[in-house]
Write an enzyme that holds these catalytic residues in place. Structure first.
Site, PDB file in Angstrom:
ATOM      1  N   ARG A 118      -9.658   8.070 -17.387  1.00  8.38           N
ATOM      2  CA  ARG A 118      -8.439   9.256 -17.070  1.00  8.38           C
ATOM      3  C   ARG A 118      -8.626   8.624 -15.270  1.00  8.38           C
ATOM      4  NH1 ARG A 118     -11.214  11.850 -21.468  1.00  8.38           N
ATOM      5  NH2 ARG A 118      -9.356  12.385 -22.790  1.00  8.38           N
ATOM      6  N   LYS A 140       2.285   1.949  -6.808  1.00  2.00           N
ATOM      7  CA  LYS A 140       2.617   1.896  -7.924  1.00  2.00           C
ATOM      8  C   LYS A 140       2.076   0.444  -8.629  1.00  2.00           C
ATOM      9  CE  LYS A 140       7.627   1.926  -7.536  1.00  2.00           C
ATOM     10  NZ  LYS A 140       8.899   1.816  -7.865  1.00  2.00           N
ATOM     11  N   GLU A 182      10.109 -10.663   1.126  1.00  2.00           N
ATOM     12  CA  GLU A 182       9.515  -8.830   0.821  1.00  2.00           C
ATOM     13  C   GLU A 182      10.244  -8.236   2.404  1.00  2.00           C
ATOM     14  OE1 GLU A 182       9.890  -6.498  -1.565  1.00  2.00           O
ATOM     15  OE2 GLU A 182       8.904  -7.802  -3.276  1.00  2.00           O
ATOM     16  N   LYS A 222       7.178   0.838   4.834  1.00  2.99           N
ATOM     17  CA  LYS A 222       6.668   1.206   3.395  1.00  2.99           C
ATOM     18  C   LYS A 222       5.697   2.800   3.422  1.00  2.99           C
ATOM     19  CE  LYS A 222       5.460   0.063  -1.518  1.00  2.99           C
ATOM     20  NZ  LYS A 222       5.218  -1.487  -2.384  1.00  2.99           N
ATOM     21  N   GLU A 232       9.143   8.752  -6.106  1.00  2.18           N
ATOM     22  CA  GLU A 232      10.167   8.008  -6.402  1.00  2.18           C
ATOM     23  C   GLU A 232      10.980   9.205  -7.442  1.00  2.18           C
ATOM     24  OE1 GLU A 232      12.665   4.351  -8.271  1.00  2.18           O
ATOM     25  OE2 GLU A 232      10.831   3.682  -7.084  1.00  2.18           O
ATOM     26  N   ARG A 239      12.769   6.340  -1.927  1.00  2.00           N
ATOM     27  CA  ARG A 239      11.563   5.213  -2.887  1.00  2.00           C
ATOM     28  C   ARG A 239      12.136   4.297  -3.328  1.00  2.00           C
ATOM     29  NH1 ARG A 239       5.104   5.017  -4.383  1.00  2.00           N
ATOM     30  NH2 ARG A 239       5.113   2.649  -4.522  1.00  2.00           N
ATOM     31  N   ASN A 243      13.777  -1.018  -3.876  1.00  2.00           N
ATOM     32  CA  ASN A 243      14.037  -1.586  -4.434  1.00  2.00           C
ATOM     33  C   ASN A 243      15.432  -2.610  -4.547  1.00  2.00           C
ATOM     34  OD1 ASN A 243      11.939  -1.235  -7.230  1.00  2.00           O
ATOM     35  ND2 ASN A 243      12.990   0.677  -6.581  1.00  2.00           N
ATOM     36  N   HIS A 246      15.997  -5.806  -6.297  1.00  2.34           N
ATOM     37  CA  HIS A 246      15.326  -5.834  -7.152  1.00  2.34           C
ATOM     38  C   HIS A 246      15.539  -5.572  -7.876  1.00  2.34           C
ATOM     39  CE1 HIS A 246      12.372  -5.674  -4.017  1.00  2.34           C
ATOM     40  NE2 HIS A 246      11.345  -5.791  -5.101  1.00  2.34           N
ATOM     41  N   HIS A 250      15.270  -8.681 -10.363  1.00  2.00           N
ATOM     42  CA  HIS A 250      13.567  -8.435 -12.245  1.00  2.00           C
ATOM     43  C   HIS A 250      14.187  -9.114 -12.898  1.00  2.00           C
ATOM     44  CE1 HIS A 250      11.009  -4.800 -10.047  1.00  2.00           C
ATOM     45  NE2 HIS A 250      10.749  -6.536  -9.479  1.00  2.00           N
ATOM     46  N   HIS A 263       8.247 -14.145  -7.649  1.00  2.00           N
ATOM     47  CA  HIS A 263       8.828 -13.340  -7.489  1.00  2.00           C
ATOM     48  C   HIS A 263       9.604 -13.325  -6.210  1.00  2.00           C
ATOM     49  CE1 HIS A 263       9.838  -8.912  -7.298  1.00  2.00           C
ATOM     50  NE2 HIS A 263       8.360  -8.382  -6.079  1.00  2.00           N
TER      51      HIS A 263
END
Length: 361
Positions: A118, A140, A182, A222, A232, A239, A243, A246, A250, A263
């Site tokens: 956990r 993330k 990026e 960032k 987000e 946030r 993206n 993206h 993606h 990427h």
């Protein structure tokens, strides 16, 4: 050594940036040992081979989970294998996980740390430019499903990020350029001064004296966005602005089965698509789209699809994007260079037109 703070109250953590950070790494390891806490390393086989001296120096006697390099390994099976490894090593809830590698390693190791017993601590030691300026910062974590990228994961902040610039000296030039995508993104969405600096500076390399300050600049951008909207959850902007490009990128990665583009390369094409969309929404001029493309081209990053992909397949992939809410897709578009926003009222014919101009069919 430079230092950037990700300010999240009690969960704040530092990002250390420097050429040689042995003292920082050893201090972290010694503190864990002094507290009699177990620790382990998660990495991939390519990093383990290219950075063998580093691993031998700091983690020679440390349990190490190594998996095959590449985005296709960022899946539930590798995630499960990593958890089983930790359990068989007898690691407990006081464990600290060291994520040593690029974005795939950091995303996977972070999700493992978020899930094992956990939640246990983890430290990011990124080895690629892309992971230094993006995926190692902000918490993330996650893995891919066949249906789409990063659809399973958790927000799990590291306890620190250690960016040792010497790691970039073994980085393939193509991977370095992918990381620059990026950094360019950070300037486009939040700081025109950074974008203009990238326009005017000679092409950066791992040896460039300006590289450390540029990485710090991108990390500061960032960190400020993450501080304002960590999970987000903002209704608009926030946030999600990180993206930019993206949603398109993606989709390109997924449709090409993560085999064709790195990427950063897919995101490069995606950001040109986002710029084209912004132009069609009358936010930026066509000349500014060309200006953006020139910066990507400076780093030999693609600005169009090399081979056509079906628009229908790309749109289907985009329909599973994490920003989608109540059945409506959200796109990040430019209001102007250096400023972005989220927008949901984008009609399908406009998306198809953008895809066609960028090489889809």
């Amino acid at each position: 050594m430079e230092k950037v703070l990700v300010d999240l109250g009690e969960r704040s953590y530092p990002i250390y940036i420097g050429q040689e950070l042995s003292a920082v790494i050893l201090a972290e390891i010694e503190a864990i040992k002094d507290a009699k806490r177990p620790y382990c390393v998660i990495t991939d086989n390519q990093v383990a081979a290219s950075q063998a001296d580093f691993l031998d120096k700091y983690f020679s006697q440390t349990p190490r989970f190594t998996f095959p390099n590449g985005e296709t390994s960022k899946n539930l099976q590798t995630f499960s294998d990593a958890l089983e490894f930790m359990a068989t090593q007898g690691l407990d809830r006081s464990t600290c996980v060291f994520a040593f590698g690029g974005g795939v390693v950091g995303d996977l190791a972070g999700y493992v740390a978020a899930s094992y017993m956990r939640g246990v601590d983890f430290v990011q030691i990124p080895t690629t430019l892309l992971s230094m300026v993006d995926s190692s910062v902000g918490g993330k974590t996650g893995v891919n499903l066949r249906a789409g990228k990063n659809l399973v994961g958790a927000f799990k902040q590291p306890t620190r990020v250690i960016i040792e610039l010497d790691r970039l000296k073994t980085l393939d030039p193509r991977e370095f350029s992918a990381g620059m995508a990026e950094i360019i993104k950070a300037g486009l969405l939040a700081d025109i001064a950074l974008f203009e600096k990238l326009e005017t500076l000679p092409r950066l390399t791992a040896e460039s004296p300006e590289l450390g300050s540029i990485i710090k600049y991108a990390c500061e951008i960032k960190a400020s966005v993450v501080k304002a909207d960590e999970t987000e959850s903002a209704a608009s902007g926030g946030r999600a602005l990180l993206n930019l490009g993206h949603t398109f990128g993606h989709a390109i990665e997924q449709v090409t089965a993560y085999q064709k583009y790195l990427h950063g390369e897919a995101i490069s094409i995606g950001m040109i698509m986002a710029a084209l969309l912004s132009n069609k929404l009358a936010n930026i001029q066509e000349a500014e789209v060309i200006r953006i493309a020139r910066v990507f081209e400076k780093y030999e990053l693609p600005t169009k699809l090399e081979k056509p992909l079906e628009s229908a397949a790309l749109i289907q992939a985009m329909s599973r994007d994490k920003k989608k809410k109540q059945g409506v897709m959200k796109f990040v578009v430019l209001e102007k260079l250096g400023q972005a926003k989220t927008q949901a009222d984008i009609k399908k014919p406009l998306i198809e037109k953008v895809l066609t101009e960028a090489g889809a069919c």
